[in-house]
Design a protein around this motif. Structure first.
Motif, PDB file in Angstrom:
ATOM      1  N   SER A 170     -31.446 -26.497   8.250  1.00 31.52           N
ATOM      2  CA  SER A 170     -32.813 -26.305   8.214  1.00 31.52           C
ATOM      3  C   SER A 170     -33.461 -26.653   6.816  1.00 31.52           C
ATOM      4  O   SER A 170     -34.443 -27.351   6.654  1.00 31.52           O
ATOM      5  CB  SER A 170     -33.077 -24.843   8.790  1.00 31.52           C
ATOM      6  OG  SER A 170     -32.419 -24.839  10.213  1.00 31.52           O
ATOM      7  N   LYS A 171     -32.874 -26.141   5.831  1.00 30.48           N
ATOM      8  CA  LYS A 171     -33.583 -26.356   4.454  1.00 30.48           C
ATOM      9  C   LYS A 171     -33.769 -27.476   4.015  1.00 30.48           C
ATOM     10  O   LYS A 171     -34.623 -27.631   3.068  1.00 30.48           O
ATOM     11  CB  LYS A 171     -32.802 -24.999   3.563  1.00 30.48           C
ATOM     12  CG  LYS A 171     -33.211 -23.607   3.799  1.00 30.48           C
ATOM     13  CD  LYS A 171     -32.849 -22.677   2.516  1.00 30.48           C
ATOM     14  CE  LYS A 171     -33.904 -22.859   1.464  1.00 30.48           C
ATOM     15  NZ  LYS A 171     -33.840 -21.942   0.333  1.00 30.48           N
ATOM     16  N   LEU A 177     -32.961 -29.171  -1.547  1.00 29.99           N
ATOM     17  CA  LEU A 177     -31.906 -28.357  -1.557  1.00 29.99           C
ATOM     18  C   LEU A 177     -30.592 -29.549  -1.178  1.00 29.99           C
ATOM     19  O   LEU A 177     -29.458 -29.367  -1.787  1.00 29.99           O
ATOM     20  CB  LEU A 177     -31.724 -27.649  -0.384  1.00 29.99           C
ATOM     21  CG  LEU A 177     -30.761 -26.313  -0.552  1.00 29.99           C
ATOM     22  CD1 LEU A 177     -30.611 -25.665  -1.861  1.00 29.99           C
ATOM     23  CD2 LEU A 177     -30.546 -25.453   0.601  1.00 29.99           C
ATOM     24  N   ALA A 178     -30.691 -30.495  -0.588  1.00 32.78           N
ATOM     25  CA  ALA A 178     -29.757 -31.648  -0.334  1.00 32.78           C
ATOM     26  C   ALA A 178     -29.506 -32.084  -1.588  1.00 32.78           C
ATOM     27  O   ALA A 178     -28.171 -32.513  -1.612  1.00 32.78           O
ATOM     28  CB  ALA A 178     -30.229 -32.601   0.607  1.00 32.78           C
ATOM     29  N   THR A 179     -29.997 -32.312  -2.588  1.00 37.45           N
ATOM     30  CA  THR A 179     -29.760 -32.600  -3.969  1.00 37.45           C
ATOM     31  C   THR A 179     -28.618 -31.649  -4.619  1.00 37.45           C
ATOM     32  O   THR A 179     -27.997 -32.102  -5.447  1.00 37.45           O
ATOM     33  CB  THR A 179     -31.079 -32.879  -4.735  1.00 37.45           C
ATOM     34  OG1 THR A 179     -31.589 -31.667  -5.428  1.00 37.45           O
ATOM     35  CG2 THR A 179     -31.735 -33.872  -4.320  1.00 37.45           C
ATOM     36  N   THR A 243     -39.921 -29.037  -5.062  1.00 35.66           N
ATOM     37  CA  THR A 243     -38.954 -28.067  -4.231  1.00 35.66           C
ATOM     38  C   THR A 243     -39.208 -28.037  -2.737  1.00 35.66           C
ATOM     39  O   THR A 243     -38.272 -27.558  -1.942  1.00 35.66           O
ATOM     40  CB  THR A 243     -39.054 -26.558  -4.941  1.00 35.66           C
ATOM     41  OG1 THR A 243     -40.392 -26.095  -4.799  1.00 35.66           O
ATOM     42  CG2 THR A 243     -38.588 -26.487  -6.275  1.00 35.66           C
ATOM     43  N   VAL A 244     -40.542 -28.346  -2.556  1.00 37.84           N
ATOM     44  CA  VAL A 244     -40.788 -28.344  -0.923  1.00 37.84           C
ATOM     45  C   VAL A 244     -41.374 -29.806  -0.681  1.00 37.84           C
ATOM     46  O   VAL A 244     -41.876 -30.349  -1.476  1.00 37.84           O
ATOM     47  CB  VAL A 244     -41.845 -27.714  -0.661  1.00 37.84           C
ATOM     48  CG1 VAL A 244     -42.358 -27.801   0.680  1.00 37.84           C
ATOM     49  CG2 VAL A 244     -41.637 -26.183  -0.978  1.00 37.84           C
ATOM     50  N   LEU A 245     -40.710 -30.403   0.200  1.00 38.34           N
ATOM     51  CA  LEU A 245     -40.913 -31.564   0.728  1.00 38.34           C
ATOM     52  C   LEU A 245     -42.194 -31.973   1.680  1.00 38.34           C
ATOM     53  O   LEU A 245     -42.268 -31.520   2.641  1.00 38.34           O
ATOM     54  CB  LEU A 245     -39.606 -32.461   1.328  1.00 38.34           C
ATOM     55  CG  LEU A 245     -38.286 -32.333   0.640  1.00 38.34           C
ATOM     56  CD1 LEU A 245     -37.114 -33.221   1.454  1.00 38.34           C
ATOM     57  CD2 LEU A 245     -38.530 -32.990  -0.910  1.00 38.34           C
ATOM     58  N   ASN A 246     -43.042 -32.805   1.022  1.00 41.92           N
ATOM     59  CA  ASN A 246     -44.130 -33.182   2.062  1.00 41.92           C
ATOM     60  C   ASN A 246     -44.399 -34.857   1.999  1.00 41.92           C
ATOM     61  O   ASN A 246     -44.986 -35.263   0.994  1.00 41.92           O
ATOM     62  CB  ASN A 246     -45.316 -32.374   1.228  1.00 41.92           C
ATOM     63  CG  ASN A 246     -46.688 -32.489   2.233  1.00 41.92           C
ATOM     64  OD1 ASN A 246     -46.383 -32.779   3.637  1.00 41.92           O
ATOM     65  ND2 ASN A 246     -47.707 -32.405   1.904  1.00 41.92           N
ATOM     66  N   PRO A 247     -44.221 -35.357   3.321  1.00 41.80           N
ATOM     67  CA  PRO A 247     -43.617 -34.749   4.623  1.00 41.80           C
ATOM     68  C   PRO A 247     -42.206 -34.495   4.438  1.00 41.80           C
ATOM     69  O   PRO A 247     -41.485 -34.927   3.664  1.00 41.80           O
ATOM     70  CB  PRO A 247     -44.000 -36.014   5.517  1.00 41.80           C
ATOM     71  CG  PRO A 247     -43.678 -37.254   4.524  1.00 41.80           C
ATOM     72  CD  PRO A 247     -44.357 -36.827   3.281  1.00 41.80           C
ATOM     73  N   PRO A 248     -41.879 -33.790   5.493  1.00 40.61           N
ATOM     74  CA  PRO A 248     -40.484 -33.173   5.675  1.00 40.61           C
ATOM     75  C   PRO A 248     -39.505 -34.191   5.923  1.00 40.61           C
ATOM     76  O   PRO A 248     -39.927 -35.206   6.509  1.00 40.61           O
ATOM     77  CB  PRO A 248     -40.603 -32.026   6.590  1.00 40.61           C
ATOM     78  CG  PRO A 248     -41.806 -32.118   7.106  1.00 40.61           C
ATOM     79  CD  PRO A 248     -42.706 -32.904   6.549  1.00 40.61           C
TER      80      PRO A 248
END
Length: 254
Positions: A170-171, A177-179, A243-248
């Motif tokens: 989910s994250k 976080l994939a990095t 740290t937050v992806l936009n767009p996800p």
């Protein structure tokens, strides 16, 4: 305040359990140890241990991570660098019957790191190894190799592992976080294989490249290239500041 008598309350212990995930041979793998002592002697389990009297939960999880993998925990809001691993609290498990020894409450933690070497057993563990999470959770055709029989994980560790895997899946949709599964410098193809391993899907390379390079702050070019994957030189990137992806990066429906 009236006198407090701790003996009037039943004793219980607190442990930390670690869901340590990495990508090996293009598969999402978890670290498991074979227990050398009772209860569940000989069964596979997640690494972990009892919280010491002089340490808090985060320190206990970080200590177990070092003992089991040699990795140090780093700031949970930043991608992994160097010999570090992303470490965050996952959930608390307190079913009264989860441990036959006594009432034990476990605070599980999730740790993510790039491709890690063969683990070493420590503490009460007889042996340790990386295993694909699909095999551990019974969704990949059975856990074991050669003529080894399928063993269920000890305690409630199958539930904890499943929760940790779902947290990771989910994250990486909404965060960078994939990095944490990648080395400090990586190619888009290597990052794509992380997403494919964690989600258990096959992604279109061109579409993926367009999405990740077009997401503000996700990736930063290093100016270098590599041929370690074969073929033509591929551009190297490092994790960006976002740290937050936009767009996800939404997971495909399967």
């Amino acid at each position: 305040m009236p006198p407090y008598d701790p003996s009037t309350f039943p004793p219980f212990a607190v442990t930390v359990d670690l869901v340590v995930l990495t990508v090996r041979r293009h598969a999402l793998c978890a670290l498991v140890v074979r227990r050398g002592e009772s209860p569940f002697q000989g069964r596979w389990a997640l690494p972990g241990g009892f919280v010491r009297a002089d340490e808090d939960l985060g320190a206990a999880a970080a200590r177990e991570l070092v003992e089991e993998t040699g990795l140090c925990a780093h700031d949970p809001v930043a991608p992994s660098i160097g010999n570090g691993a992303h470490l965050e609290q996952l959930a608390t498990y307190g079913d009264p019957g989860r441990d036959p020894r006594m009432r034990v409450v476990s605070v599980a933690h999730l740790a993510l790191a790039p491709d890690l070497p063969a683990p070493r057993a420590g503490g009460d563990a007889h042996s340790a190894r990386w295993s694909p999470v699909d095999d551990l959770l019974g969704t990949g055709g059975g856990f074991g190799r050669d003529d080894e029989s399928h063993d269920l994980l000890a305690f409630d560790h199958a539930r904890i592992l499943a929760d940790g895997v779902e947290r990771a899946r989910s994250k990486i949709e909404y965060s960078s976080l994939a990095t944490a599964f990648c080395p400090p410098e990586f190619t888009v193809g290597e990052l794509r294989r992380v997403y494919e391993a964690v989600w258990g899907v096959v992604l279109d390379p061109r579409n993926f490249h367009r999405k990740v390079t077009g997401t503000p702050g996700f990736l930063m070019p290093t100016g270098g290239t590599t041929t370690r994957q074969g073929g033509r030189p591929a551009q190297l990137f490092r994790a960006g500041a976002a740290t937050v992806l936009n767009p996800p990066m939404l997971r495909p429906e399967v």
